[in-house]
Design a protein around this motif. Structure first.
Motif, PDB file in Angstrom:
ATOM      1  N   LEU A 119      -1.816  -1.156  10.755  1.00 35.85           N
ATOM      2  CA  LEU A 119      -2.636  -0.753   9.614  1.00 35.85           C
ATOM      3  C   LEU A 119      -3.540  -1.895   9.190  1.00 35.85           C
ATOM      4  N   ILE A 120      -4.718  -1.553   8.709  1.00 39.69           N
ATOM      5  CA  ILE A 120      -5.624  -2.549   8.136  1.00 39.69           C
ATOM      6  C   ILE A 120      -5.381  -2.547   6.633  1.00 39.69           C
ATOM      7  N   PRO A 121      -4.996  -3.676   6.059  1.00 44.08           N
ATOM      8  CA  PRO A 121      -4.730  -3.713   4.612  1.00 44.08           C
ATOM      9  C   PRO A 121      -5.974  -3.305   3.820  1.00 44.08           C
ATOM     10  N   GLU A 122      -5.778  -2.543   2.768  1.00 42.14           N
ATOM     11  CA  GLU A 122      -6.891  -2.088   1.939  1.00 42.14           C
ATOM     12  C   GLU A 122      -7.698  -3.269   1.397  1.00 42.14           C
ATOM     13  N   SER A 123      -7.062  -4.399   1.217  1.00 41.19           N
ATOM     14  CA  SER A 123      -7.764  -5.590   0.727  1.00 41.19           C
ATOM     15  C   SER A 123      -8.833  -6.077   1.717  1.00 41.19           C
TER      16      SER A 123
END
Length: 132
Positions: A119-123
């Motif tokens: 997953l790519i962190p939302e940050s």
């Protein structure tokens, strides 16, 4: 933050792909033909990514895929190698990489291999030009 210039034809083609449940109709083909060959290859391969991942995984249902999120893809004639790609499924973005081979006119994918990553962190979404 990385900015990307959106060309009207590319936006129209992407809209046709995403609003027609991946239908490849005459209007979509006409839009693709207006794109330069490299952009056309990216669009066709991004569509193939969504279709393949959606069909082959019960966990993921991609509604967007981008070959140029983390690093630019490599164009090798009729082959696109994207090691820094991402797809969105369930309002979350996930890294993936793929190799896509298309016909000479870049209108049809003839081979597609991929590997799904983390997953790519939302940050990080703003840094990569991603959205909800």
């Amino acid at each position: 933050m990385r900015l990307k210039i959106a060309f009207p034809a590319a936006v129209a083609v992407a809209h046709a792909f995403f609003t027609s449940a991946f239908a490849f109709d005459a209007r979509t083909a006409k839009g693709l033909l207006r794109l330069d060959p490299n952009m056309r290859l990216e669009q066709v391969c991004d569509l193939a990514a969504m279709e393949r991942i959606g069909k082959e995984s019960a966990e993921f249902h991609p509604d967007r895929a981008k070959s140029d999120v983390i690093t630019p893809p490599n164009h090798l004639g009729n082959i696109l190698k994207a090691d820094g790609a991402a797809f969105r499924s369930g309002r979350k973005w996930r890294r993936f990489s793929f190799t896509c081979r298309a016909t000479e006119d870049h209108m049809k994918v003839i081979a597609f291999d991929y590997s799904i990553g983390e997953l790519i962190p939302e940050s990080k979404w703003d840094d990569y030009g991603l959205w909800r």
